[in-house]
Structures are given as C-alpha cells and as structure tokens.
Design an enzyme around this catalytic site. Sequence first.
Site, PDB file in Angstrom:
ATOM      1  N   CYS A 115     -32.017  59.795 -16.380  1.00  0.00           N
ATOM      2  CA  CYS A 115     -31.216  58.594 -16.662  1.00  0.00           C
ATOM      3  C   CYS A 115     -31.840  57.404 -15.921  1.00  0.00           C
ATOM      4  CB  CYS A 115     -29.758  58.854 -16.277  1.00  0.00           C
ATOM      5  SG  CYS A 115     -28.603  57.505 -16.568  1.00  0.00           S
ATOM      6  N   ASP A 164     -28.113  60.767 -28.228  1.00  0.00           N
ATOM      7  CA  ASP A 164     -27.935  59.894 -27.068  1.00  0.00           C
ATOM      8  C   ASP A 164     -27.640  58.463 -27.531  1.00  0.00           C
ATOM      9  OD1 ASP A 164     -28.175  58.369 -24.739  1.00  0.00           O
ATOM     10  OD2 ASP A 164     -29.824  59.580 -23.956  1.00  0.00           O
ATOM     11  N   HIS A 196     -26.976  62.303 -24.189  1.00  0.00           N
ATOM     12  CA  HIS A 196     -27.435  61.826 -22.889  1.00  0.00           C
ATOM     13  C   HIS A 196     -26.990  62.818 -21.806  1.00  0.00           C
ATOM     14  CE1 HIS A 196     -29.064  58.617 -20.404  1.00  0.00           C
ATOM     15  NE2 HIS A 196     -28.049  58.772 -19.569  1.00  0.00           N
TER      16      HIS A 196
END
Length: 227
Positions: A115, A164, A196
């Site tokens: 991330c 995502d 995600h």
Amino acid sequence: MKGRMIEFNTSNGQVFSGYLSIPEKGKGPGAIVLQEWWGLVDHIKQVCDRLAAFGFTALAPDMYKGEQTDSPDQADRLMMALGIDESEQILQGAIKALLANQACTSKKVGTVGFCLGGQLSLYAAAADPDMVSACVDFYGIHPNVNPPIENIKAPVLGFFGEKDPYVTMEAVRELKKNLDDAGKTAIFYTYPDADHAFFNDTDPNYHQQAAEDAWRHLRQFLAENIS
C-alpha cells in the site's frame, strides 16, 4: 514476534526506530519491509519474521514514528501527513543501518512495501539506486509520492488485485508502461479476484490463494536479486 525493535540514526542526526528480525542461523541478505497506511503494526512485523524464517535479515522502519491506527480516516490522515523529505531520511537511515548490521550479509538490500509502503519501495529504489538491488511493490499508492522511475536500477516486482478500487488496472498499466519506457526490468502479477490489501491476513480483503502465490514469487525474486 521473533524480532525486536532497534534504533538507527539518519544523516542529519535524528533517531528513528524499526523492527528487526534475524534468521535463526544469525545472518542473511538484507530486506527492508515498508508498512501499509496503518503504521508499523503486527502484520508488518510478521512479514519481517516470515522473511527471516527463509533466511533474510529484515528491517521495517517505523515511518509514523510510533503512531499506528485501525481507523481508515486516521490512517489516511497519517499517510497524507507523511513528509517526503523526512521519509527519504528514514529510508536512507534504515538501509544504511541494515547494511551495517553484522546480521546482514549483502552489500545491497531488497525493498518490499505494501500500500503506502509499495510506493515507498519504488521511491527507495529510485532515491538510493546503488543500495537497492530488488524492489517489490504490493499495490503501492500515495498521491504525493512520485518516484523518479528513471533513476531505478533494481528490477521491480509488482503485485496487484484487479478488484482494487485504489490502485486500478489503469494505474497498474500506466506504471508498467512508465517502467518499460524507461528501460527498467519489471514483472507484474495481477489477481482477478483480489482486492486492495489482499496479502494482509488481518484484513477483510485477504485472499489466501493470491497471497500464497505472491509470497512464492517474492521469495524467489529476493533470493535471486539481493546481492
């Protein structure tokens, strides 16, 4: 947890901390692990421990200087408050501290980020190209962190989920094109059913099959490229 918290200095004399995990045999090639937007939480420490179990000496610098959260709103605030100049200082300090540690056998490190950390992994490889020989980006995102891709020397390995909403397939294709156009070595894996944070087994979006496949590729990539 099998590792421990350590302190390290930056070039301007500031002191920061990170989680260090060392292989059972006492030494191994160095890997920098970079946190998600939650902070240096247990999941990131466990990634260090997993890498240590496979022979790597892994260090996760605390980019938030002790702060962490499980609130998305607070995580977004912490991520957006992250200053790029200070982040670069922390990344350089962590890399130098790891390479200087007697438990690290390599002359360069691999960077592995998730991330926020995925984008920082790219940034570290671009900011310190002579110290990073492998760069791994798990669904990296940060609107204000724009790595100078042309500076990267390390091969790049990327992992992304097609579901995502933050790192869209359009964004993934653009990143791959930018790396290709700059003449960089980049291999991307995308998982059709993954969202995600699919690698994080504490997250509702955890996708076991995708995470296990990514882990296999990650281990092989680091073993082949950390020198």
